[in-house]
Write a protein that holds these residues in place. Structure first.
Motif, PDB file in Angstrom:
ATOM      1  N   UNK A 156      -5.229  -2.806   5.700  1.00  0.00           N
ATOM      2  CA  UNK A 156      -4.290  -3.724   6.350  1.00  0.00           C
ATOM      3  C   UNK A 156      -3.010  -2.995   6.758  1.00  0.00           C
ATOM      4  N   UNK A 157      -2.503  -2.184   5.854  1.00  0.00           N
ATOM      5  CA  UNK A 157      -1.240  -1.497   6.172  1.00  0.00           C
ATOM      6  C   UNK A 157      -1.440  -0.453   7.269  1.00  0.00           C
ATOM      7  N   UNK A 177      -4.702   8.505   6.373  1.00  0.00           N
ATOM      8  CA  UNK A 177      -3.299   8.919   6.399  1.00  0.00           C
ATOM      9  C   UNK A 177      -2.960   9.728   7.656  1.00  0.00           C
ATOM     10  N   UNK A 228      -1.016   8.131  10.372  1.00  0.00           N
ATOM     11  CA  UNK A 228       0.410   7.820  10.204  1.00  0.00           C
ATOM     12  C   UNK A 228       1.260   8.895  10.871  1.00  0.00           C
ATOM     13  N   UNK A 251      -4.892  -1.039   1.840  1.00  0.00           N
ATOM     14  CA  UNK A 251      -4.742   0.225   2.574  1.00  0.00           C
ATOM     15  C   UNK A 251      -5.124   0.028   4.047  1.00  0.00           C
ATOM     16  N   UNK A 273       0.951  -0.898  10.337  1.00  0.00           N
ATOM     17  CA  UNK A 273       1.932   0.145  10.647  1.00  0.00           C
ATOM     18  C   UNK A 273       1.633   0.832  11.965  1.00  0.00           C
ATOM     19  N   UNK A 321       0.850  -1.182   0.000  1.00  0.00           N
ATOM     20  CA  UNK A 321       0.000   0.000   0.000  1.00  0.00           C
ATOM     21  C   UNK A 321       0.881   1.225   0.000  1.00  0.00           C
ATOM     22  N   UNK A 369       2.874   1.776   3.329  1.00  0.00           N
ATOM     23  CA  UNK A 369       3.952   0.791   3.523  1.00  0.00           C
ATOM     24  C   UNK A 369       5.101   1.093   2.569  1.00  0.00           C
TER      25      UNK A 369
END
Lengths: 120, 369
Positions: free
Chosen positions: B59-60, B16, B19, B57, B64, A53, A56
């Motif tokens: 999953x990450x 996002x 993050x 998307x 993360x 993705x 990542x």
């Protein structure tokens, strides 16, 4: 920018590579690429078994850049996309990873636990 | 831009935000651009491809961010544990952020009262016959015919905790304080010094007073559990002790009497080793000690608030406070010339809060000798 040349010990300590790092380095082995191209190539190289993705991908790019395994190229004025290439350390690391995998395959062959292709 | 793609991009933009700021600052635009390209490609290949992109998307995002969330949860958990420990610890008397007045007899390792003048007075290390060194600090007239000893080793703190009292005592009176073995400036001993059996602590005191040639007889002044220690000493060496001052003292019967009204108050109340090592009497056993010598018992005026005893009902706290008063009355009657004084505006740390009242009691006992 001058590249730091990572010692072999340091490189060996990074093995085995995490799949994301491995595929990003693998994708860049051919030539320099921008982010989206790396993403597509990873999918292709892994034959669809591994996909990254955006977060990542860039987390990996950030990490590899900080480790001096890849570097960002000064972008051309007409293209806003940033492109990346392997550094010599990155290339050595990728080679070391392939060697490691090769040794494992050889071991598996010699033990006869896995059969490859036409091998009896 | 296609409205559906616009919605997709907004959603991605929202995800996002979770993050790291660093990643967004460096690569935010690149990630949005890539997502736009990728979702465009997926839409042209059908719904299953779009679903696959979203799955990646999501999953990450989880993969993360999970370590970050776990780390944050750990920090919150650790902070909660620390706060709980401090709260419970200060409530039970294992630690304190300031001097909390308490009825319960405490065994405080050290209360530091920095006082330069006190530090520079006649403090010295005295070597006992067994080789240990103990810190002793005396002030007042060296030619005095008696010595007042501010007792430590049980109860509250080291010599420093008595510094205010020592300063207030009439200079014509010789007064000494000391650090018990394992505390303050005295030698360390194996194990927890507060767990050192009371008979041994009494022996340490006797050794110190002998070697330092303190002029007998003594007036012993004990606060909290230090009261027990003074009585033990007087019992063992009656000829050496001419007077006593108890400063909101504990009582030998308090463990079992308190347990009778609040069994959860001290889990050790029926532990024979704990009782013996600390000078408390076993269940239903009564104090036989008495000494017909000048004696003043100073009682706190401020009762312990219920908040000082978490886990006890208000009725139990009241009962504990009533018992504490009874103990003071009883101790004051252990001498035929004993007196009980309630010191106004004082809590359990009376020798810190009202050092003048303790100094007055010392003076009055000395006058009766």
């Amino acid at each position: 920018m001058a590249e730091r040349n990572l010692s072999n010990d340091l490189l060996l300590a990074m093995l085995p590579l995490a799949p994301a790092s491995f595929f990003v380095l693998f994708a860049l082995a051919e030539e320099e690429k921008h982010g989206y191209r790396i993403m597509q190539d990873v999918r292709e190289l892994s034959e669809g078994t591994f996909s990254l993705g955006p977060a990542t991908l860039y987390t990996t790019i950030k990490k590899l850049t900080e480790q001096d395994l890849i570097s960002e190229l000064a972008s051309a004025a007409e293209d806003r996309r940033r492109t990346y290439r392997l550094t010599s350390s990155g290339r050595r690391l990728l080679t070391a990873e392939f060697r490691r995998q090769e040794a494992l395959l050889n071991l598996a062959r010699s033990k006869g636990v896995v059969r490859f292709g036409g091998q009896k | 831009m296609n409205p559906v793609v616009r919605i997709y991009c907004c959603l991605f933009n929202w995800l996002l935000m979770f993050q790291s700021d660093d990643l967004i600052a460096h690569y935010g635009d690149d990630m949005r651009a890539i997502f736009r390209e990728e979702i465009g490609r997926a839409r042209s290949q059908g719904r299953s491809e779009v679903a696959k992109v979203w799955l990646d998307v999501l999953r990450e995002t989880v993969v993360l961010l999970a370590p970050v969330w776990v780390a944050r949860t750990n920090v919150v958990f650790a902070a909660t544990c620390l706060a709980s420990l401090l709260t419970i610890g200060s409530a039970l008397g294992f630690c304190s952020l300031n001097a909390i007045p308490r009825v319960m007899a405490c065994s405080k390792p050290e209360i530091a009262f920095q006082d330069k003048a006190q530090q520079s007075s006649e403090g010295s290390l005295v070597e006992l016959p067994d080789g240990h060194h103990m810190f002793l600090e005396c002030s007042g007239a060296a030619s005095a015919k008696q010595t007042v000893i501010l007792v430590t080793g049980r109860g509250l703190g080291t010599a420093n905790s008595w510094s205010k009292v020592q300063q207030k005592v009439d200079p014509a009176i010789r007064v000494c304080s000391y650090d018990a073995l394992g505390a303050g400036r005295s030698d360390r001993v194996e194990g927890n010094p507060q767990a050192r059996p009371i008979d041994q602590v009494v022996a340490d005191m006797h050794g110190l007073f002998q070697v330092a040639r303190l002029t007998q007889p003594f007036v012993l002044v004990g606060a909290s559990d230090g009261g027990l220690l003074s009585r033990k000493y007087q019992q063992k060496y009656p000829k050496e002790v001419a007077g006593l001052v108890f400063v909101d003292s504990s009582h030998e019967e308090m463990e079992w009497r308190d347990a009778a009204v609040a069994p959860q108050f001290d889990p050790n109340w029926n532990n024979p080793v704990f009782l013996r090592n600390n000078g408390f009497l076993p269940n239903h056993q009564k104090l036989t000690w008495s000494a017909n010598i000048p004696l003043i018992d100073l009682e706190r005026s401020e009762k312990a608030p219920a908040s000082a005893f978490p886990g006890l009902t208000p009725e139990q706290v009241d009962a504990i406070n009533v018992l504490w008063h009874d103990f003071q009355v009883d101790l004051s009657k252990r001498s035929n010339v004993g007196q009980l004084r309630v010191v106004s505006n004082s809590g359990h740390f009376m020798h810190v809060d009202q050092p003048g009242a303790v100094a007055d009691a010392i003076r009055d006992v000395m006058q009766q000798i």
